[in-house]
Design an enzyme around this catalytic site. Structure first.
Site, mmCIF file in Angstrom:
data_model
loop_
_atom_site.group_PDB
_atom_site.id
_atom_site.type_symbol
_atom_site.label_atom_id
_atom_site.label_comp_id
_atom_site.label_asym_id
_atom_site.label_seq_id
_atom_site.Cartn_x
_atom_site.Cartn_y
_atom_site.Cartn_z
ATOM 1 N N THR A 80 44.456 41.641 27.181
ATOM 2 C CA THR A 80 45.873 41.944 26.997
ATOM 3 C C THR A 80 46.674 40.653 26.910
ATOM 4 O OG1 THR A 80 45.515 43.884 28.400
ATOM 5 C CG2 THR A 80 47.784 43.332 27.873
ATOM 6 N N LYS A 115 48.943 47.338 36.116
ATOM 7 C CA LYS A 115 47.784 46.570 35.654
ATOM 8 C C LYS A 115 46.862 46.388 36.856
ATOM 9 C CE LYS A 115 46.483 42.352 33.154
ATOM 10 N NZ LYS A 115 45.354 41.967 34.040
ATOM 11 N N CYS A 377 36.066 34.733 67.211
ATOM 12 C CA CYS A 377 35.944 34.567 68.659
ATOM 13 C C CYS A 377 35.482 35.901 69.230
ATOM 14 C CB CYS A 377 37.293 34.172 69.273
ATOM 15 S SG CYS A 377 37.272 34.179 71.089
#
Length: 631
Positions: A80, A115, A377
């Site tokens: 596009t 899109k 952690c």
């Protein structure tokens, strides 16, 4: 291959730039992007500036999948053309009208759709194939066997394979840098990691045909005058990753006349935001510990101006990026900021050897563990994790003011490091921590108010931060079990429920067991919980029981939220947007005909508010996609 100049403006060798773009594109198509989409777009635009006829610009950016059968497309699947500013969009609209006039068409209709940022594919009902080079792709039909869900059913043509955005952010954002990376991994690999398997089990990876997307339709004049609002409306209605909008001409005769290049259709353009970039130097790295234990790097940089703001701190997402790209102290880096978005590390221009990755948690000094590209952690009692869990509680519960992170940090430092202790605090306790008299009174009152104010039980459950029990899944699981009963359920009970897989069930059982005493203690405090309607008690005779329902517009008989809750109590599956699985679209005031077009196309029954009320109160709806009383 020679490195590119550090500044995009200094790039002058089109062949070198083309080689790097091919390399970046190959990595992106493999689900292992080397740079961000925004940076890639800027490089493409630079190539267009210095060599507008370069071969890279006229070729479809292909992906490859090893061991997949090649399939030729009946019609090209092209890329596009892109518009990064209003002027480019104006030129596109002007060009369309000029071309349309040549064949005598004056009434041109435009369509705008999201899109999607996933993996482009085509489904003909028999084979699901990737775009490939635009003319031939690869057979990935086995993705459906793995668990990819075809939205709206099979055979709906072109579309995109994507993960549900809200699910990704809630469950996977700390494990993958971008949803597309996970999607490409699912398609290309026969051996899936636990997270990808779980997303498939939870039915959160979809093939979304473009025909099922939310859309806007109107004239070129309306498009140009309302492009920002159109974009915002579609963003709010779309729960998939996106990187812009696509504007297309709807008139088939105009499409045929305008045709295509070898790269893109001339009757279509992508509307994208162009982020502003700048170059700066890393002065230091701050390591932050989150609620789940992830230790993430924040780069302290030389101040620079971007999008009207002075940038001093930049997110680097994970420790893996620091290690692999050399984004340490002294590194020269490119930073990008789009609108109000938090500035991000875009590219490392000059790496640094000073990338010392901590071996121990910066807060509790527990040895850290690697989880893919993330440091973690493992200490549940880490002060930072405790602070973030408490902050998460108040943020999700949403009915107690004053408990920001600074307040929570002071509470934890003062020994009030659990919900049990905080909810036992008096005004005197807050004063003892050197909060002022007024603030102490406000905090004590906020604690009491949070117990008396109504709050949904699913929100209460989600606030505990149990892995795989965010707001959506908390609502879902409490529609099967009352909260008190849920605490005694096992993984076998949970996996038997629709929408909960093996991995999720194990995680939820572990979390409920660990936090069970705290949850029971908080329940004993008498919170004003609003129970989720149980499916077993729902009126199965209700005409909307088991139906997909979407509400839109302003309602007269109550807020949209109230109507959604009532619909859930009647057994409806309330959805955010119209899809192929929607049965009813209920329209309040200020809903135009264009907003109902998608429902009509999908065969969804469209009802006015009054028609809906008649339906649920025992009447028969006379509306249909072809017969709508108000539109």
């Amino acid at each position: 291959m020679q490195d590119l100049p550090s500044s995009i403006a200094d790039i002058s060798d089109p062949e070198l730039l083309g080689q790097w773009l091919e390399k970046y594109n190959e990595a992106y198509r493999a689900g292992k992007p080397m740079i961000s989409d925004a940076h890639y777009d800027l490089l493409v635009e630079r190539l267009r500036e210095i060599a507008p006829d370069h071969g890279f610009l006229s070729a479809v950016e292909a992906e490859t999948f090893a061991d997949k059968r090649e399939v030729r497309h009946p019609a090209p699947m092209l890329s596009t053309e892109k518009a990064y500013d209003k002027q480019s969009l104006e030129r596109f609209v002007e060009r369309v009208y000029k071309e349309a006039a040549q064949i005598g068409v004056t009434d041109v209709l435009f369509q705008v759709t999201p899109k999607l940022d996933g993996l482009a594919a085509r489904d003909d009902g028999q084979i699901l194939a990737t775009r490939g080079n635009g003319y031939a792709g690869y057979d990935i039909t086995n993705a459906l066997e793995k668990g990819v869900i075809p939205q709206g059913g099979r055979g709906l043509g072109l579309g995109e394979i994507v993960a549900v955005q809200s699910y990704f952010q809630e469950n996977l954002a700390d494990r993958f840098e971008h949803p597309r990376n996970m999607v490409v991994g699912i398609i290309s690999s026969d051996v899936l990691n636990i997270s990808a398997k779980q997303a498939l089990e939870d039915k959160q990876v979809h093939f979304v045909p473009y025909a099922t997307l939310n859309k806007w339709e109107g004239s070129g004049k309306e498009l140009l005058e309302n492009s920002e609002k159109i974009t915002q409306d579609l963003i709010q209605a779309t729960d998939y990753p996106m990187d812009g909008m696509v504007a297309s001409v709807m008139n088939q005769d105009v499409r045929d006349h305008m045709g295509a290049t070898s790269h893109h259709y001339r009757w279509q353009i992508a509307i994208k935001a162009k982020g502003e970039t700048g170059v700066t130097t890393v002065n230091a790295i701050t390591w932050q510990v989150g609620r789940t234990g992830n230790v993430t790097p924040v780069l302290e940089v030389e101040p620079l101006k971007l999008s009207g703001a002075t940038i001093r701190r930049v997110t680097a997402h994970n420790a893996g990026r620091i290690r692999e790209k050399g984004a340490g102290v002294g590194a020269s880096i490119e930073v990008i900021r789009s609108g109000e978005v938090i500035p991000k590390l875009e590219n490392v221009l000059t790496p640094s050897d000073d990338t010392l990755i901590p071996e121990n948690c910066p807060v509790c000094e527990t040895p850290l563990e690697w989880n893919n590209d993330f440091l973690k952690c493992p200490n549940l009692n880490c002060k930072a994790r405790v602070e973030q869990r408490i902050r998460h509680w108040f943020r999700i519960l949403g009915n107690a003011d004053w408990f920001g992170i600074k307040t929570v940090e002071r509470l934890v430092a003062g020994g009030f490091d659990s919900l049990e202790k905080i909810y036992a605090m008096t005004e005197e306790d807050f004063l003892s921590l050197e909060f002022g008299p007024v603030q102490s009174k406000n905090l004590a009152e906020a604690i009491n108010l949070s117990k008396s104010r109504p709050v949904e039980d699913w929100r209460f459950l989600a606030a505990f931060g149990i892995s795989d029990l965010g707001e959506g899944d908390s609502r879902k699981i409490l529609s099967f079990f009352p909260l008190e009963e849920l605490l005694d359920k096992t993984r076998d009970d949970i996996v038997a429920l629709h929408g909960f897989g093996d991995v999720t069930s194990i995680s939820i059982e572990k979390g409920l067991k660990a936090l069970g005493p705290t949850i029971r203690h908080m329940l004993d405090l008498g919170f004003n919980l609003q129970p989720t309607p149980l499916k077993s008690e729902m009126d199965v005779s209700s005409p909307i029981s088991g139906k997909g329902v979407v509400f839109t517009g302003s309602m007269e008989t109550g807020s949209r939220k109230d109507m959604e809750e009532n619909a859930r109590s009647l057994g409806a599956n309330v959805q955010k947007a119209v899809t192929g699985k929607t049965d009813y679209l209920i329209c309040g005031a200020k809903v135009g005909a264009k907003k109902t077009q998608k429902a009509q196309d999908l065969g969804v029954t469209v009802l006015t508010e009054q028609e809906y009320l008649q339906l649920v109160e025992g009447g028969e709806s006379q509306s249909s996609p072809e017969q709508m009383s108000l539109f």
